[in-house]
Design a protein around this motif. Sequence first.
Motif, PDB file in Angstrom:
ATOM      1  N   HIS A 262       0.824  -1.198   0.195  1.00  0.00           N
ATOM      2  CA  HIS A 262      -0.124  -0.248  -0.066  1.00  0.00           C
ATOM      3  C   HIS A 262       0.745   1.244  -0.076  1.00  0.00           C
ATOM      4  O   HIS A 262       1.716   1.310   0.602  1.00  0.00           O
ATOM      5  CB  HIS A 262      -0.864   0.108   1.290  1.00  0.00           C
ATOM      6  CG  HIS A 262      -1.786  -1.074   1.345  1.00  0.00           C
ATOM      7  ND1 HIS A 262      -2.911  -1.387   0.623  1.00  0.00           N
ATOM      8  CD2 HIS A 262      -1.627  -2.287   1.984  1.00  0.00           C
ATOM      9  CE1 HIS A 262      -3.634  -2.317   1.063  1.00  0.00           C
ATOM     10  NE2 HIS A 262      -2.518  -2.985   1.928  1.00  0.00           N
ATOM     11  N   ASP A 289      -9.794  -4.057   5.382  1.00  0.00           N
ATOM     12  CA  ASP A 289      -8.875  -3.846   4.257  1.00  0.00           C
ATOM     13  C   ASP A 289      -9.423  -4.232   3.053  1.00  0.00           C
ATOM     14  O   ASP A 289      -9.063  -4.765   1.976  1.00  0.00           O
ATOM     15  CB  ASP A 289      -7.445  -4.125   4.279  1.00  0.00           C
ATOM     16  CG  ASP A 289      -7.422  -5.806   4.670  1.00  0.00           C
ATOM     17  OD1 ASP A 289      -8.385  -6.247   4.720  1.00  0.00           O
ATOM     18  OD2 ASP A 289      -6.364  -6.326   4.529  1.00  0.00           O
ATOM     19  N   ASP A 387      -5.334   5.287  -2.316  1.00  0.00           N
ATOM     20  CA  ASP A 387      -5.174   3.776  -2.179  1.00  0.00           C
ATOM     21  C   ASP A 387      -6.686   3.310  -1.486  1.00  0.00           C
ATOM     22  O   ASP A 387      -7.012   2.090  -2.089  1.00  0.00           O
ATOM     23  CB  ASP A 387      -4.081   3.367  -1.091  1.00  0.00           C
ATOM     24  CG  ASP A 387      -3.726   2.093  -0.938  1.00  0.00           C
ATOM     25  OD1 ASP A 387      -3.401   1.465  -1.904  1.00  0.00           O
ATOM     26  OD2 ASP A 387      -4.014   1.400   0.305  1.00  0.00           O
TER      27      ASP A 387
END
Length: 686
Positions: A262, A289, A387
């Motif tokens: 990431h 996540d 991200d």
Amino acid sequence: MLPTDNGLPKGHKHAQKVLNGLGLGYEKIHACKNNCMLFYKEHETLDTCLICNEARFKMTSQNRTTNIPQKVMCYLPLKPRLQRLYMSTHTATDMRWHKEKWVDDDVMRHPADGEAWKEFDQTFPEFAADPRNVRLGLATDGFNPYEVLNQHHNTWPIFVFPYNLPPWKCMKKEYMMMTVLITEDPGRSIDVYLRPLVDELKDLWTNGVRTYDKLTGKMFTLRAAVMWTVNDFPAYAMVSGWSTKGYMACPVCKEDVTSGWHVGKVCYLGHQRWSSPDHEWREKDKEFDGNTERRLRPREWSGDEILEYLNRLDFAPFGKTVSRTRPSTHMNWTHKPMLFELPYWSKLKLRHNPDVMHVEKNVFDTLVGTILDIEGKTKDTIKARLDLERIGIRRGLWMNKDSDKARRDLAFFSMKPNDKKEFLKFVSSVKFPDGYASNIARCVNVDGGKFTGLKSHDYHVFMQRLLPVGIRHLLPEDVVKPIMLLSRFFFQLTAKTLLKTDILQLRHDIVQVLCKFEMIFPPGFFTSMMHVMVHLPEEALLAGPVNYRWIYPIERLLGELKKSVRNRAKPEGSIIEAWVQYESLTFCGILLPQWILDRAATTVEPRSFPAVTVEPAAAISSVFTESAPPSFSLLRRPNPTPEMSNLIRRRRAVTTTPSSEPPAQPTSAATAPALMDHLAVGPAGS
Ligand SMILES: [Zn+2]
Ligand SMILES: [Zn+2]
């Protein structure tokens, strides 16, 4: 100024000669310039390195060989340093504390309370039977003796310290023993420099060394074992052989760690794995996540498993000239640690400790940098927001594209500019009692909105005391609660005494904290240091309070060593000389009260203590009679003072066997009576 018959040494050389007589010297061992090997034992006579062919000695401009070595390491033999602990009744009594004064209850106050110590005793009962056998800790860390003058130089000492002592003496400077001094950061080649130490440790484990015990007045075989090492994360990789970088950075979880790429770096997530198998968090993929988590916590490798695995791998030799690429079968193993040559090493429950001081500091940096939104420190960057968008989680934090240009709005977990100012003002207004903490206010830049020049202890105080109070009303409750829990975690974990039930609670708490953080902060927040916290309570259960396994005492010592540098061209020379002198003087300090006792005893009732005259402490008197400063004139009085007579009477009452036999002839050059020989050739004898 001084009376004419004072016994002070005539000069520095004279004083050094007296101290050298105590037998606490050091050896210089030549090393290859590229850290491939030592010119030691069977290689002592070689002139070139066997691996890189580099010459051992420096060359002149005319290409002629000199006898100046290219690189030297200093080795300080361990045996005489351990033996000196038994030359005074005070330290000899203290060295038995871990067995004779140890209390078996729920409170952990010493490494002896940990599971690792107890299991070691069960596995090696013959070693555990004699409380005088020494348990050691090993720590290594580097420092730059030049500070800003040369950023590239590093000095690496390796220290060992005995854990037999009571809690208030463990980790004290007087009992620290420097064993190796290396003139640069050795990287994974640290094993090359550990060779003499490991050889001596092997001998101390299998054969031991005959030592005179002042407490019993008899000789015994002293053995020693290293219980674990203490390092920061980079040094951990050198000593343990497991690289602490990359996808498998966690040395405990090894290949089974949950990590991902990431914001241009590896992040360590998936802490739901440590929660119960049916916990609701395991299914909440969008809050975490984007993945559900069904796996259990990673399996830990036993020492035997590691050894077996390492034996199957081939590693490149040490040195700077060797390529560092390694095949995927090696995972993160860079080399087979030399400590595995110790017969007991693979049986230990805990071999290496990541230093809690550095963990706390790094976690604080990441956390405070993010909640205060400090530029350069925050993990909530534009890349982190993109991200989140890429993974498709936490839509509220995505880039704001209302206008032509995409914007990063302030996140709910970061303080608004006014709140940030209020927080910084609060920190700069706090006053601590003297000696509790440094003046943290001087590190706060209220207008610049950041901290500068915080020392490692400031982080410790900040994390545990200021952070939970300062943020209470400035951040949302969901963010404040896990941060307060984290503060309490460090507060309880770093306490001098630990309750086993509390540690079990901490083990549960830290999983809660990390999982809640995963639901609040972006993935870039989870550095390897954040993840390592999950293993800290487990290590406390194994090895007892953190105070005996962190690097504060070592760092303090390194600071003092730095001050001893006089010759900037050869800083290690100044350091080693200063250290040996410090050790010798401490030894005298330990021995002197003992000697006064013995001396008084011989003067008053020589017939009652016939053996005292041949004991080592008495032998040292010949040095001190000549070289004693005036304040020691007490030692030369023909008759003892009334207090001293009382002391002798008490001693006679307590001593059951008043040293009825002289110590047997020792085998080592550094054992007690041999010390007399050293002293005889010193200034006193000449
Ligand atoms: Zn070489
Ligand atoms: Zn881990």
